[in-house]
Design an enzyme around this catalytic site. Structure first.
Site, short mmCIF file in Angstrom:
data_model
loop_
_atom_site.label_atom_id
_atom_site.label_comp_id
_atom_site.label_asym_id
_atom_site.label_seq_id
_atom_site.Cartn_x
_atom_site.Cartn_y
_atom_site.Cartn_z
N GLY A 630 0.83 -1.20 0.00
CA GLY A 630 0.00 0.00 0.00
C GLY A 630 0.87 1.25 0.00
N GLU A 633 -0.10 8.12 3.57
CA GLU A 633 0.09 9.56 3.46
C GLU A 633 1.56 9.94 3.50
OE1 GLU A 633 -0.99 13.61 6.02
OE2 GLU A 633 -1.75 11.66 6.65
N VAL A 637 3.91 1.29 2.35
CA VAL A 637 3.70 0.29 3.39
C VAL A 637 4.11 -1.06 2.81
CG1 VAL A 637 2.07 -0.78 4.98
CG2 VAL A 637 1.76 1.61 4.31
N ASP A 748 -12.55 7.18 15.49
CA ASP A 748 -12.67 6.76 14.09
C ASP A 748 -12.86 5.25 14.00
OD1 ASP A 748 -12.82 7.07 11.39
OD2 ASP A 748 -10.66 7.10 11.04
#
Length: 986
Positions: A630, A633, A637, A748
């Site tokens: 991945g 920001e 990853v 979240d």
């Protein structure tokens, strides 16, 4: 029938005034542009011969000298229309497997035609067909695959004009070219513009790296890695790479280029440093002016040379200023202190330090007899030292009287030796002083050097030490210490040396001694020194030592006995306090574990301290990156391996920080590690450690093989039992209870932020929005702004931006719905505004298919408007445990309404009318993978679908329980034509 009758003349004015043919300035490579083709479209219409019927036709209009061409059709009064319009062969770029079709069109309102509204349609269909060569006028409907049903957002009436724009994606293209076709089934349509294009990430220069124009990837390849090249005179430690998204936008760059030494960045280029400036290493910094006392006349200088007379010390950085030797110390003075036998040298620091702050001093002493001077030698004492002095003061003692002394004080710095001998004299100062002591020296110490029962041997020290040629004498007075002062007998001795043997004393008696130094005239006396000493008693002189030895032995024996008694008492007490089996209930590890409270790392003045306190530092050599999974920001990853000394290899996820980061970005990146490092629970993602002491910062966590929970559920729709789903929810609730007990709010909580491992164990992650609660159990966290995930957030948190554990409970209820609905999006396609309005009007999400009633009731409890009435996470864990212990309690299913709980229109086409084909219906309920199953079973019309029973659905090959129920419930909704619209359309 004339298309739009008398209002046609207004069409092109509207088109021109609203500029619908203006090209959008984005990076799009156009393959087909109907407007640009003018009158040379050459599109194929089918059927070729329609007799009296009219099919698609080209209509030309002229306005202000410009010609416009449209394709239009308007057979609204005739049944069974099937009119096709096919484009010319469209050549595909070899890398463009995904293209966009932009349509601009007008659709007439069927109600505006008298008597034709029953058979008139207001939609048309878009198809595509791939080919490796142009087939000319050959046309076969069977070769075309449906892309979408095109429905207008606004229809045109008799007295108004509405132009619609729709864009559809054609994906998975692999052959050399393709055709587009438009099917009319009985509508009144004007096709104003058709534009076919694919998106590219434009060629760009970012962070001094050049990246070529790149075709955007397909839906199954959302990120395309592109390698770049550093611009001239720039370099990178690793190959610069960037990602091109499927929307034609550049994403995270990895491997930043930096200008080489001697060059600086100027508008995406690296240019030489100008004379008088330099740059020592590759970086993104600009060239710096040469530091003090340096200069360069060259372009592209890496370093600046020292000017004449200036130097750099070996410890000075090569990029720092140059400096010169210091000037001489000022105002040097020598002040004698005869009373203590010393003198004090003091001075003022040099006026010119040469630009340095590492100034030290050295003191040199010379003794002069007449005209000849010699070094003072080691006999002279300096306090604190004679070399490397940092203070402008020194004390000198052990000097002889009646001599001339010259003291030389020299200032030094780090460049003094480099300056050479020629530069040293200006750094020296000297002073000469003649020492003449009119007063006798002072007695400093008196000591006992021997004794018997009738005698005492004494000696004493004087300062300053007298020269041998001086006639210094001493007066020694003594008497018995305990005598009455009025009747005391004093004995006075005058001595030529600083020692004495006193005899004929009484045994075992203390005497008080006083000694003074006398001047040469015996009239001047120095300071007195008094001490008392005692003679030995009669008998063996060593008897006192024997007595002391015996006493010491006795004391040692007593200590051994006391220690043994204490040891046995302590052992006996411990044996009585051991736990019995019945005590273990009251002292479980969980009860003995101290209650922890979360510490917000943002409260630390230095965030790096928080990272070091809560996270383990890992050496990068222990980490092996394997595959990019991945792009976040801050960087990529990776999946990788952690092999720490003394531990087995473990799979890990590695978050990296891209080069060129700012210090704030680094602190933001590592703040999540400071949070995660405080948690230790099997349902919280585990932090393995961080890399902060090396150039490339990393966060290393445990690797969760099945990824995010929402995607995992969508990929396994219908394959997981309700019992397993409840077990997953129990794990999430346990993790949230742990966080809540630490006075911590997540903010979240959503299925996308829950990770799943190979054992289907769920762990809470993503602490980017998390904050600590205050000590007050009802404490709240008020945000200062920023985005809020509306669909998962409690109403009081949306309205007042106040977050508590109770708002996390609301979010957990949404997660429960996501899990039981196998990853369905909460509130479907409703906008955020519609969601907030519905919640405030007491609407709550309906029960998903096959959801146990007890589970849905718990969801509703989590969604109570009054946050004080919502259950706590401890209550939720207890209830889920109870359901798991009694699986039969999950068999009672909550009421289910397919009209509300399935995204409708699943019972009708996009224009509100019943579906015209089985494939169109299956596509709407996301079950298009079963199209071939229905076709092979001979079910090709919607009338046949309506006759199907559950067993019929199983017999055609639909085996997964979730898919079986979705299809069955959709058929149930199809049978009720009055309920074909979603309740949210009301």
């Amino acid at each position: 029938m004339d298309f739009f009758g008398g209002i046609r003349r207004y069409l092109f004015s509207y088109v021109l005034l609203n500029g619908i043919f203006i090209t959008i300035q984005t990076k799009e490579e156009v393959l087909l542009d109907m407007r640009a083709s003018g009158d040379e479209l050459g599109w194929l219409t089918w059927p070729l011969d329609q007799g009296e019927k009219t099919g698609w036709e080209v209509v030309q209009r002229t306005l202000n000298g410009s010609q416009f061409y449209t394709y239009s059709i308007c057979n609204v009064e005739e049944r069974e229309q099937d009119n096709w319009l096919r484009t010319t062969f469209i050549q595909r770029h070899p890398l463009a497997s995904r293209v966009f079709v932009e349509l601009k069109f007008i659709v007439r309102d069927c109600n505006s035609f008298d008597g034709a509204s029953l058979i008139c349609k207001e939609t048309f269909n878009l198809y595509t067909s791939e080919s490796d060569a142009d087939v000319g006028t050959t046309f076969r409907k069977s070769q075309f695959k449906k892309v979408a049903t095109i429905a207008p957002d606004e229809i045109t009436g008799k007295n108004e004009m509405h132009i619609n724009t729709e864009t559809r994606v054609v994906d998975g293209l692999s052959r050399k070219g393709f055709y587009l076709a438009f099917q009319d089934i009985g509508a009144c349509i004007a096709l104003l513009s058709v534009r076919v294009f694919y998106k590219t990430c434009p060629g760009t220069v970012q962070n001094l790296a050049t990246f070529p124009e790149t075709v955007a990837g397909a839906e199954n390849q959302p990120l395309t890695e592109v390698s770049g090249v550093c611009v001239d005179n720039a370099a990178s430690e690793e190959l610069p790479r960037i990602y091109c998204t499927e929307e034609g936008k550049w994403a995270v760059q990895v491997g930043q280029c930096q200008c080489k030494p001697g060059y600086e960045e100027v508008k995406d280029t690296c240019q030489e440093c100008r004379p008088g400036s330099f740059k020592a290493e590759a970086s993104s910094d600009a060239c710096e002016p040469c530091p003090a006392n340096t200069d360069t006349l060259e372009h592209g200088a890496v370093l600046c040379a020292c000017k004449d007379g200036f130097f750099r010390a070996p410890t000075d950085p090569s990029t720092g200023p140059c400096s010169g030797p210091p000037s001489a110390p000022r105002d040097l003075s020598a002040v004698p202190q005869p009373s203590v036998g010393r003198l004090i040298l003091s001075w003022t620091p040099p006026e010119d330090t040469g630009g340095r702050n590492d100034i030290t001093y050295s003191v040199e002493c010379q003794r002069c007899d007449g005209v000849v001077c010699h070094p003072c030698g080691e006999r002279v004492r300096y306090e604190p030292a004679s070399m490397k002095l940092t203070e402008a003061r020194v004390s000198v003692s052990e000097l002889e009287a009646h001599l001339n002394y010259t003291f030389i004080v020299e200032a030094h710095s780090g460049v003094s030796q480099l300056a050479g001998e020629a530069q040293r004299p200006p750094s020296r100062s000297n002073v000469t002083i003649f020492l003449h002591y009119t007063d006798p020296p002072q007695i400093t110490t008196m000591r006992l050097v021997g004794r018997t029962s009738t005698s005492l041997a004494l000696s004493w020290d004087v300062s300053p030490r007298p020269r041998p040629q001086l006639n210094i004498r001493y007066k020694l007075t003594y008497h018995k210490k305990d005598d009455n002062l009025d009747k005391t007998t004093y004995t006075v001795l005058t001595l030529d040396k600083n020692s004495a043997q006193i005899k004929d004393l009484a045994p075992g008696t203390a005497y008080l001694f006083r000694v003074q130094a006398l001047g040469s005239d015996d009239n001047s006396e120095g300071s007195r020194m008094e001490e008392h000493f005692e003679t030995l008693t009669e008998g063996n002189p060593s008897q006192n030592y024997t007595v002391l030895l015996v006493a010491a032995v006795l004391v040692a024996m007593m200590l051994i006995v006391v220690s043994a008694v204490l040891f046995f008492r302590r052992r006996k007490r411990n044996s009585h306090t051991r736990q019995g089996p019945e005590d273990t209930y009251f002292s479980t590890p969980e009860q003995l574990k101290p209650l922890k409270t979360y510490v917000d790392p943002h409260t630390y003045e230095d965030p790096n301290v928080a990272v070091l306190k809560f996270a383990t530092e890992i050496h990068p050599s222990h980490i092996t990156k394997q595959k990019v999974i991945g792009a976040g920001e801050f960087g990529e990853v990776y999946r990788g391996i952690l092999k720490a000394p003394g531990r087995k290899e473990v799979a890990v996820a590695i978050k990296t920080l891209k080069p060129g980061y700012t210090e704030k970005q680094r602190q933001d990146f590592l703040s999540e590690a400071s949070i995660m490092g405080q948690f230790s629970h099997q349902n919280i993602i585990r932090l393995e450690g961080v890399v902060t002491k090396f150039k490339h910062a990393m966060i290393v966590t445990e690797y969760m093989e099945n990824g995010a929970l929402d995607r995992y559920l969508r990929d396994h729709d219908g394959e997981i039992s309700s019992f397993q789903l409840v077990g997953m929810l129990r794990g999430i609730a346990a993790g949230m209870k742990y966080l809540s007990d630490m006075s911590y709010v997540h903010r979240d909580l959503a299925a996308r932020n829950i990770l799943v491992n190979n054992n289907m164990e769920c762990k809470v992650s993503d602490f980017g929005l998390s904050r600590v609660l205050e000590d007050d159990p009802e404490g709240t966290y008020t945000t200062s702004g920023g985005k809020i995930p509306i669909r998962w957030t409690a109403p009081e948190a949306i309205a007042y931006r106040k977050f508590t554990s109770a708002s996390d409970v609301w979010s957990f209820g949404i997660v429960m719905w996501e899990v039981m609905a196998f990853g369905e999006r909460p509130y479907w396609d409703m906008s955020n505004h519609e969601v907030m309005k519905a919640i405030n009007e007491a609407f709550r999400l309906p029960a998903p298919m096959d959801c146990p009633s007890a589970v849905y009731q718990l969801m509703l409890q989590c969604w109570l408007q009054d946050r004080a009435k919502r259950p706590r996470f401890g209550d939720i864990v207890s209830l889920l445990d109870k359901l798991l212990r009694s699986p039969e309690s999950l068999k009672t299913i909550a009421d289910f309404d397919p009209r509300v709980s399935i995204r409708l229109p699943s019972t009708s086409g996009s224009d509100g009318s019943p579906f015209r084909s089985v494939s169109e219906w299956l596509e709407s309920i996301k079950m298009s993978q079963y199209s071939e199953n229905f076709t092979c079973a001979g079910i090709v019309t919607m009338e046949q679908v309506l006759q199907m029973k559950t067993e019929d659905i199983k017999n055609i090959g639909v085996r997964l329980p979730g898919h079986l129920k979705r299809i069955a419930y959709s058929i149930l909704g199809l049978k009720d034509q009055t309920s074909t619209l979603s309740v949210f359309a009301v």
